[in-house]
Design a protein around this motif. Sequence first.
Motif, short mmCIF file in Angstrom:
data_model
loop_
_atom_site.label_atom_id
_atom_site.label_comp_id
_atom_site.label_asym_id
_atom_site.label_seq_id
_atom_site.Cartn_x
_atom_site.Cartn_y
_atom_site.Cartn_z
N SER A 71 1.02 -1.12 0.06
CA SER A 71 0.02 -0.29 0.01
C SER A 71 0.85 1.34 0.05
N ASP A 72 0.67 2.19 -0.85
CA ASP A 72 1.50 3.37 -1.18
C ASP A 72 0.71 4.35 -0.57
N PRO A 73 1.35 5.31 0.03
CA PRO A 73 0.55 6.15 0.93
C PRO A 73 0.18 7.44 -0.07
N SER A 74 0.99 7.44 -1.33
CA SER A 74 0.59 8.53 -2.09
C SER A 74 -0.72 8.22 -2.89
N VAL A 75 -0.80 6.67 -3.29
CA VAL A 75 -2.12 6.42 -3.64
C VAL A 75 -3.22 6.68 -2.92
N ARG A 76 -3.05 6.41 -1.78
CA ARG A 76 -4.17 6.64 -0.73
C ARG A 76 -4.37 8.10 -0.55
N LEU A 77 -3.50 9.05 -0.70
CA LEU A 77 -3.68 10.54 -0.63
C LEU A 77 -4.53 10.65 -1.93
N LEU A 78 -4.08 10.35 -3.00
CA LEU A 78 -4.69 10.68 -4.45
C LEU A 78 -6.23 10.19 -4.39
N VAL A 79 -6.42 8.87 -3.80
CA VAL A 79 -7.98 8.62 -3.48
C VAL A 79 -8.53 9.50 -2.80
N GLN A 80 -8.03 9.97 -1.46
CA GLN A 80 -8.89 10.80 -0.74
C GLN A 80 -9.11 12.18 -1.59
N SER A 81 -8.28 12.48 -2.36
CA SER A 81 -8.48 13.68 -3.15
C SER A 81 -9.31 13.72 -4.18
N LEU A 82 -9.88 12.60 -4.62
CA LEU A 82 -11.02 12.53 -5.63
C LEU A 82 -12.29 13.16 -5.21
N PRO A 83 -12.98 13.64 -6.04
CA PRO A 83 -14.43 14.04 -5.82
C PRO A 83 -15.15 13.06 -5.22
N GLU A 84 -16.03 13.22 -4.19
CA GLU A 84 -16.65 12.27 -3.29
C GLU A 84 -17.60 11.16 -4.33
#
Length: 137
Positions: A71-84
């Motif tokens: 699990s890559d933290p940058s991917v997690r942050l990118l997912v969190q930045s997606l519109p709801e």
Amino acid sequence: MAPPAAPPHEIASEAFTRLWARWTSVAEPRGFLYVTAANLVRDHWRKLERERRAVHRATAEAAVRPHTEQSDPSVRLLVQSLPERLRVPILLHYYADMPIREVSVLTGRKEGTIKADLHAARELLRAHLRRSLDHTL
């Protein structure tokens, strides 16, 4: 931050459309419109609550599940930045491991819409990851 309200013009338009479809069988059109509009607003708020609970459940399951080295933290942050609208299906389908049909039921959206949202989210994530890779090379 309050959840978005249903656009009033959409509620009114849908209520009038439903009245028109039943025009010959409705005895009191004004009452029918008021009840229909109230039901549409209530359905909208229920849908938002279902989505909120689904996101909460998905994030709680992800927090309980042990994190792997992959699990890559940058991917997690990118997912969190997606519109709801895009983030919810991604979290439920990929992180909570739910089938598309279940995501559809939980969010109150059609399966085709969920598939389209998953595709759009993957494309956005792919573009962000490409840009970040281009900057590191």
